[in-house]
Design a protein around this motif. Sequence first.
Motif, PDB file in Angstrom:
ATOM      1  N   VAL A   2       0.902  -1.361   0.084  1.00 34.50           N
ATOM      2  CA  VAL A   2       0.132   0.154   0.208  1.00 34.50           C
ATOM      3  C   VAL A   2       0.958   1.187   0.005  1.00 34.50           C
ATOM      4  CG1 VAL A   2      -1.519   1.387   1.230  1.00 34.50           C
ATOM      5  CG2 VAL A   2      -1.826  -1.027   1.060  1.00 34.50           C
ATOM      6  N   ALA A   3       2.008   1.249   0.622  1.00 33.57           N
ATOM      7  CA  ALA A   3       2.840   2.421   0.717  1.00 33.57           C
ATOM      8  C   ALA A   3       3.411   2.642  -0.553  1.00 33.57           C
ATOM      9  CB  ALA A   3       3.894   2.215   2.082  1.00 33.57           C
ATOM     10  N   TYR A   4       3.901   1.608  -1.147  1.00 37.43           N
ATOM     11  CA  TYR A   4       4.685   1.670  -2.529  1.00 37.43           C
ATOM     12  C   TYR A   4       3.606   2.101  -3.291  1.00 37.43           C
ATOM     13  CZ  TYR A   4       6.602  -0.416  -6.649  1.00 37.43           C
ATOM     14  OH  TYR A   4       6.948  -0.672  -8.039  1.00 37.43           O
ATOM     15  N   ALA A   5       2.299   1.617  -3.392  1.00 38.21           N
ATOM     16  CA  ALA A   5       1.369   2.167  -4.332  1.00 38.21           C
ATOM     17  C   ALA A   5       1.097   3.521  -4.182  1.00 38.21           C
ATOM     18  CB  ALA A   5      -0.010   1.357  -4.463  1.00 38.21           C
ATOM     19  N   ALA A   6       1.129   4.194  -3.056  1.00 36.16           N
ATOM     20  CA  ALA A   6       0.618   5.444  -2.684  1.00 36.16           C
ATOM     21  C   ALA A   6       1.910   6.492  -2.950  1.00 36.16           C
ATOM     22  CB  ALA A   6       0.655   5.534  -1.061  1.00 36.16           C
ATOM     23  N   SER A   7       3.283   6.053  -2.939  1.00 33.52           N
ATOM     24  CA  SER A   7       4.298   6.620  -3.223  1.00 33.52           C
ATOM     25  C   SER A   7       4.169   6.811  -4.875  1.00 33.52           C
ATOM     26  CB  SER A   7       5.473   6.231  -2.950  1.00 33.52           C
ATOM     27  OG  SER A   7       5.836   6.069  -1.571  1.00 33.52           O
ATOM     28  N   LEU A   8       3.869   5.715  -5.623  1.00 36.43           N
ATOM     29  CA  LEU A   8       4.067   5.911  -7.126  1.00 36.43           C
ATOM     30  C   LEU A   8       2.700   6.773  -7.428  1.00 36.43           C
ATOM     31  CD1 LEU A   8       4.610   2.126  -7.951  1.00 36.43           C
ATOM     32  CD2 LEU A   8       6.331   4.195  -8.117  1.00 36.43           C
ATOM     33  N   THR A   9       1.423   6.687  -6.738  1.00 37.95           N
ATOM     34  CA  THR A   9       0.518   7.540  -7.125  1.00 37.95           C
ATOM     35  C   THR A   9       0.893   8.897  -7.149  1.00 37.95           C
ATOM     36  OG1 THR A   9      -0.952   5.665  -6.339  1.00 37.95           O
ATOM     37  CG2 THR A   9      -1.941   8.014  -6.700  1.00 37.95           C
ATOM     38  N   MET A  10       1.366   9.227  -5.848  1.00 33.26           N
ATOM     39  CA  MET A  10       1.689  10.763  -5.604  1.00 33.26           C
ATOM     40  C   MET A  10       2.981  11.260  -6.700  1.00 33.26           C
ATOM     41  SD  MET A  10       1.865  11.329  -1.514  1.00 33.26           S
ATOM     42  CE  MET A  10       2.583   9.534  -1.025  1.00 33.26           C
ATOM     43  N   LEU A  11       3.687  10.426  -7.049  1.00 35.64           N
ATOM     44  CA  LEU A  11       4.807  10.917  -7.978  1.00 35.64           C
ATOM     45  C   LEU A  11       3.990  10.864  -9.478  1.00 35.64           C
ATOM     46  CD1 LEU A  11       7.779   8.334  -7.045  1.00 35.64           C
ATOM     47  CD2 LEU A  11       7.564  10.927  -6.703  1.00 35.64           C
ATOM     48  N   SER A  12       3.242  10.094  -9.835  1.00 37.47           N
ATOM     49  CA  SER A  12       2.347  10.193 -10.911  1.00 37.47           C
ATOM     50  C   SER A  12       1.730  11.220 -11.150  1.00 37.47           C
ATOM     51  CB  SER A  12       1.601   8.796 -11.159  1.00 37.47           C
ATOM     52  OG  SER A  12       2.256   7.782 -10.873  1.00 37.47           O
ATOM     53  N   LEU A  13       1.003  11.682  -9.933  1.00 38.38           N
ATOM     54  CA  LEU A  13       0.142  12.848 -10.292  1.00 38.38           C
ATOM     55  C   LEU A  13       0.814  14.139 -10.385  1.00 38.38           C
ATOM     56  CD1 LEU A  13      -2.407  12.056  -7.102  1.00 38.38           C
ATOM     57  CD2 LEU A  13      -2.861  11.909  -9.768  1.00 38.38           C
ATOM     58  N   THR A  14       2.128  14.351 -10.081  1.00 38.39           N
ATOM     59  CA  THR A  14       3.050  15.624 -10.397  1.00 38.39           C
ATOM     60  C   THR A  14       3.156  15.699 -11.847  1.00 38.39           C
ATOM     61  OG1 THR A  14       4.852  14.267 -10.206  1.00 38.39           O
ATOM     62  CG2 THR A  14       4.154  15.226  -8.351  1.00 38.39           C
ATOM     63  N   LEU A  15       2.366  14.707 -12.869  1.00 41.50           N
ATOM     64  CA  LEU A  15       2.620  14.993 -14.309  1.00 41.50           C
ATOM     65  C   LEU A  15       1.525  16.168 -14.743  1.00 41.50           C
ATOM     66  CD1 LEU A  15       2.604  11.273 -15.549  1.00 41.50           C
ATOM     67  CD2 LEU A  15       4.209  12.875 -16.052  1.00 41.50           C
ATOM     68  N   PHE A  16       0.693  16.356 -13.716  1.00 39.45           N
ATOM     69  CA  PHE A  16      -0.320  17.364 -14.098  1.00 39.45           C
ATOM     70  C   PHE A  16       0.208  18.543 -14.237  1.00 39.45           C
ATOM     71  CE2 PHE A  16      -3.286  13.896 -12.803  1.00 39.45           C
ATOM     72  CZ  PHE A  16      -4.131  13.994 -13.937  1.00 39.45           C
ATOM     73  N   ASP A  17       1.351  18.949 -13.428  1.00 41.31           N
ATOM     74  CA  ASP A  17       2.126  20.304 -13.641  1.00 41.31           C
ATOM     75  C   ASP A  17       2.521  20.598 -15.097  1.00 41.31           C
ATOM     76  OD1 ASP A  17       4.441  18.565 -13.427  1.00 41.31           O
ATOM     77  OD2 ASP A  17       5.451  20.517 -12.879  1.00 41.31           O
ATOM     78  N   ASP A  18       2.625  19.653 -15.958  1.00 43.80           N
ATOM     79  CA  ASP A  18       3.015  19.754 -17.320  1.00 43.80           C
ATOM     80  C   ASP A  18       2.089  20.017 -18.060  1.00 43.80           C
ATOM     81  OD1 ASP A  18       5.715  19.529 -16.544  1.00 43.80           O
ATOM     82  OD2 ASP A  18       5.548  17.200 -16.591  1.00 43.80           O
ATOM     83  N   LEU A  19       0.648  20.240 -17.666  1.00 42.96           N
ATOM     84  CA  LEU A  19      -0.578  20.023 -18.453  1.00 42.96           C
ATOM     85  C   LEU A  19      -1.117  21.536 -18.091  1.00 42.96           C
ATOM     86  CD1 LEU A  19      -2.009  16.677 -18.233  1.00 42.96           C
ATOM     87  CD2 LEU A  19      -0.690  17.313 -19.901  1.00 42.96           C
ATOM     88  N   PRO A  20      -1.742  22.109 -19.136  1.00 44.22           N
ATOM     89  CA  PRO A  20      -2.290  23.414 -18.829  1.00 44.22           C
ATOM     90  C   PRO A  20      -3.489  23.054 -17.959  1.00 44.22           C
ATOM     91  CG  PRO A  20      -2.423  22.998 -21.467  1.00 44.22           C
ATOM     92  CD  PRO A  20      -1.727  21.853 -20.608  1.00 44.22           C
ATOM     93  N   PRO A  21      -4.009  24.052 -17.115  1.00 45.40           N
ATOM     94  CA  PRO A  21      -3.251  25.528 -17.156  1.00 45.40           C
ATOM     95  C   PRO A  21      -2.021  25.471 -16.365  1.00 45.40           C
ATOM     96  CG  PRO A  21      -5.178  25.339 -15.387  1.00 45.40           C
ATOM     97  CD  PRO A  21      -5.083  24.236 -16.056  1.00 45.40           C
TER      98      PRO A  21
END
Length: 295
Positions: A44-63
């Motif tokens: 669960v901790a592993y999946a949570a870490s990957l999820t948080m890292l993955s969500l930072t992709l949104f900073d490369d998208l508008p706006p």
Amino acid sequence: MRFFVYLPLLLSLVVPLVTTRMARWLPPDLAARTATAGAAISAVAYAASLTMLSLTLFDDLPPLSAFDHRSELPRPVPGWLAAFAALALLAGGIRVVADLVRRTWLRRDLRAMGVSRAGIAVADVSEPFAVAVPGRPGHVLVTSGMLRLLDDRERGVMLAHERSHLLRHHHRLVAITGSAAAMNPLLARVPALVAFLVERWADEDAAARTGDRQLVARTVAKASLAARGRNALPVMGLHGSRAVDRVAAMTEPKGPKRWGSLAGIVALAMAQVLATGLAVAEFVAVAGSWLGLVS
């Protein structure tokens, strides 16, 4: 996001080592439950870490991408790392689903091999093997080959062993650790350890039931030698994991228990929970800084 989001990933490397050490010094029932809990928390901790890292992709998208030049904003992780985390998370999810499907189909195949009467199904198969088939209700599946191989007392051991698997719901521990390792490949060694521990647990239950540890050891050795080709079946078979070690455990004097060995896995689990909580707090702070500009 500088440190805590990565810590659960690093701690996962230590889980198999600490769990293996713990299993040497504790009774198999406690060791199996603890190893399963540790693996589940780590996954669960592993999946949570990957999820948080993955969500930072949104900073490369508008706006949000319009604010990349703002130096006062906290920096999320590099885009390549976020993309890698997203792929790893997706791959883990696919492996978990595949593992659950494989177990479901295998259980269905086993249930189709014989009709249960009074909790026992006998398959007219010359190859000797016996397994506990979980379900509602569960039953023991035994082949005619296994019944011919064992004498009356050994059959009693076999039934006591398989019924222990059903009574203790060992299939749940095996499924949880299998899914945990499917999500987090750093835990790949834990399912085999839990498979061994639940077999040891069932052996101990059979010994308590029959009152004869030597008889249990002989039955395990006999069944394992005759059914070597059946190790691909799910755990919960008399002939299951690490027969040599199980026979030795039945025949050799019991060593001292070292309850302090629990401290390592408990501390590791607490560290992963704490690191995940701190990573979530850090992620929320970073996300709030960026999303505040949009609103």
